[in-house]
Design an enzyme around this catalytic site. Sequence first.
Site, mmCIF file in Angstrom:
data_model
loop_
_atom_site.group_PDB
_atom_site.id
_atom_site.type_symbol
_atom_site.label_atom_id
_atom_site.label_comp_id
_atom_site.label_asym_id
_atom_site.label_seq_id
_atom_site.Cartn_x
_atom_site.Cartn_y
_atom_site.Cartn_z
ATOM 1 N N ARG A 1 0.785 -8.863 13.632
ATOM 2 C CA ARG A 1 0.153 -7.841 12.780
ATOM 3 C C ARG A 1 -0.769 -8.491 11.747
ATOM 4 O O ARG A 1 -1.830 -7.955 11.424
ATOM 5 C CB ARG A 1 1.230 -7.004 12.080
ATOM 6 C CG ARG A 1 1.936 -6.065 13.047
ATOM 7 C CD ARG A 1 3.184 -5.460 12.445
ATOM 8 N NE ARG A 1 2.916 -4.603 11.327
ATOM 9 C CZ ARG A 1 3.774 -4.385 10.322
ATOM 10 N NH1 ARG A 1 4.944 -4.988 10.305
ATOM 11 N NH2 ARG A 1 3.459 -3.571 9.357
ATOM 12 N N ARG B 1 11.701 -6.130 4.234
ATOM 13 C CA ARG B 1 11.484 -4.698 4.015
ATOM 14 C C ARG B 1 12.522 -3.833 4.745
ATOM 15 O O ARG B 1 12.852 -4.078 5.898
ATOM 16 C CB ARG B 1 10.081 -4.330 4.509
ATOM 17 C CG ARG B 1 9.779 -2.857 4.351
ATOM 18 C CD ARG B 1 8.310 -2.619 4.267
ATOM 19 N NE ARG B 1 7.629 -2.802 5.540
ATOM 20 C CZ ARG B 1 6.322 -2.604 5.669
ATOM 21 N NH1 ARG B 1 5.571 -2.303 4.639
ATOM 22 N NH2 ARG B 1 5.761 -2.767 6.844
ATOM 23 N N ARG C 1 12.179 -1.703 10.357
ATOM 24 C CA ARG C 1 11.253 -1.245 11.381
ATOM 25 C C ARG C 1 11.190 -2.265 12.520
ATOM 26 O O ARG C 1 11.229 -3.461 12.293
ATOM 27 C CB ARG C 1 9.847 -1.088 10.770
ATOM 28 C CG ARG C 1 9.714 0.170 9.957
ATOM 29 C CD ARG C 1 8.472 0.201 9.106
ATOM 30 N NE ARG C 1 7.267 -0.341 9.751
ATOM 31 C CZ ARG C 1 6.058 -0.290 9.197
ATOM 32 N NH1 ARG C 1 5.903 0.278 8.006
ATOM 33 N NH2 ARG C 1 5.007 -0.800 9.801
ATOM 34 N N LYS D 1 0.831 -1.215 0.000
ATOM 35 C CA LYS D 1 0.000 0.000 0.000
ATOM 36 C C LYS D 1 0.863 1.261 0.000
ATOM 37 O O LYS D 1 0.621 2.186 -0.760
ATOM 38 C CB LYS D 1 -0.916 0.048 1.233
ATOM 39 C CG LYS D 1 -1.876 -1.099 1.364
ATOM 40 C CD LYS D 1 -2.815 -0.889 2.559
ATOM 41 C CE LYS D 1 -2.125 -0.820 3.907
ATOM 42 N NZ LYS D 1 -1.454 -2.037 4.336
ATOM 43 N N ARG E 1 -8.525 0.967 10.165
ATOM 44 C CA ARG E 1 -7.991 -0.364 10.458
ATOM 45 C C ARG E 1 -9.049 -1.281 11.064
ATOM 46 O O ARG E 1 -8.786 -2.454 11.276
ATOM 47 C CB ARG E 1 -6.908 -0.263 11.503
ATOM 48 C CG ARG E 1 -5.452 -0.079 11.171
ATOM 49 C CD ARG E 1 -4.854 -0.970 10.166
ATOM 50 N NE ARG E 1 -3.517 -1.396 10.487
ATOM 51 C CZ ARG E 1 -2.410 -0.749 10.127
ATOM 52 N NH1 ARG E 1 -2.462 0.354 9.436
ATOM 53 N NH2 ARG E 1 -1.238 -1.250 10.453
HETATM 54 P P1 AMP Z 1 1.543 0.468 9.338
HETATM 55 O O1 AMP Z 1 2.782 1.199 8.952
HETATM 56 O O2 AMP Z 1 0.309 1.028 8.704
HETATM 57 O O3 AMP Z 1 1.659 -1.029 9.164
HETATM 58 O O4 AMP Z 1 1.345 0.725 10.904
HETATM 59 C C1 AMP Z 1 2.294 0.320 11.875
HETATM 60 C C2 AMP Z 1 1.643 0.238 13.238
HETATM 61 O O5 AMP Z 1 1.127 1.523 13.615
HETATM 62 C C3 AMP Z 1 0.458 -0.705 13.337
HETATM 63 O O6 AMP Z 1 0.849 -2.046 13.553
HETATM 64 C C4 AMP Z 1 -0.299 -0.109 14.519
HETATM 65 O O7 AMP Z 1 0.335 -0.437 15.753
HETATM 66 C C5 AMP Z 1 -0.115 1.377 14.308
HETATM 67 N N1 AMP Z 1 -1.189 1.917 13.431
HETATM 68 C C6 AMP Z 1 -1.064 2.429 12.179
HETATM 69 N N2 AMP Z 1 -2.248 2.821 11.690
HETATM 70 C C7 AMP Z 1 -3.157 2.562 12.665
HETATM 71 C C8 AMP Z 1 -4.571 2.730 12.782
HETATM 72 N N3 AMP Z 1 -5.307 3.245 11.776
HETATM 73 N N4 AMP Z 1 -5.162 2.338 13.945
HETATM 74 C C9 AMP Z 1 -4.467 1.847 14.955
HETATM 75 N N5 AMP Z 1 -3.138 1.630 14.919
HETATM 76 C C10 AMP Z 1 -2.480 1.994 13.799
#
Ligand code: AMP
Length: 215
Positions: free
Chosen positions: A171, A127, A160, A13, A88
């Site tokens: 996740r 990644r 990360r 994404k 989410r």
């Molecule tokens: P991402 O980079 O989108 O995979 O996000 C990394 C982490 O940030 C996730 O595993 C969550 O812990 C937190 N996170 C990101 N977006 C959200 C969201 N919309 N709601 C809750 N937690 C989020």
Amino acid sequence: MRLVLLGAPGAGKGTQAKKLIEKYSIPQISTGDILRKAVADGTPLGKEAKAVMDKGELVPDKVVLGLVEERLKQDDCKNGYILDGFPRNTAQAEALDAILVSMGAPLSVALSVDVDKDDLMKRLTGRRTCRNCQQMYNIYFSMPKTEGVCDKCGGELYQRDDDKEETIKKRLEVYEAQTAPLIEYYSKKGILKSIQGIGSIDEIFEKVCSVLEGR
Ligand code: AMP
């Protein structure tokens, strides 16, 4: 175009969003990037979020919604935006709808990028992200020209904390349980489109554009 990108962690994404920004000149709103910046800056929000993120769980809805609402009201979102990593769960999707109704500008499309589970593991463990510009690479599929260095800005590449194997499993579980139901949610609203996130970044981008442009 007011777009939500749906898809499991590692589906690409963020990579596709970066290309869409260039093509359509609209901003990407990545809640993950906003939260990681808060962590890096050591803000109170960042301190609260880090422990949750490192476990692969979701940051509380209230926190994320506040961040998104504030961001959507900024001037550069007037012509549209790409929401990446948000919503989410169903509660966030409903809250987003309410915010957008109050702004008189509903979503145009929710685009789901579909990828097999086995592929996702490799994409996530491989990644690497630029500390400076967030450009993403993959040690299996799309290596930078010089190891550890961003091709675009020369920034340092890092893994990360939540791209470690145990956190990735969590996740993906959280995605299945909480985020995957949004596919049905947007399908019922009649704004869902889907593509297979397989092939090169450019091949996938071509599919993304043809679906968005109704070609
Ligand atoms: P991402 O980079 O989108 O995979 O996000 C990394 C982490 O940030 C996730 O595993 C969550 O812990 C937190 N996170 C990101 N977006 C959200 C969201 N919309 N709601 C809750 N937690 C989020």
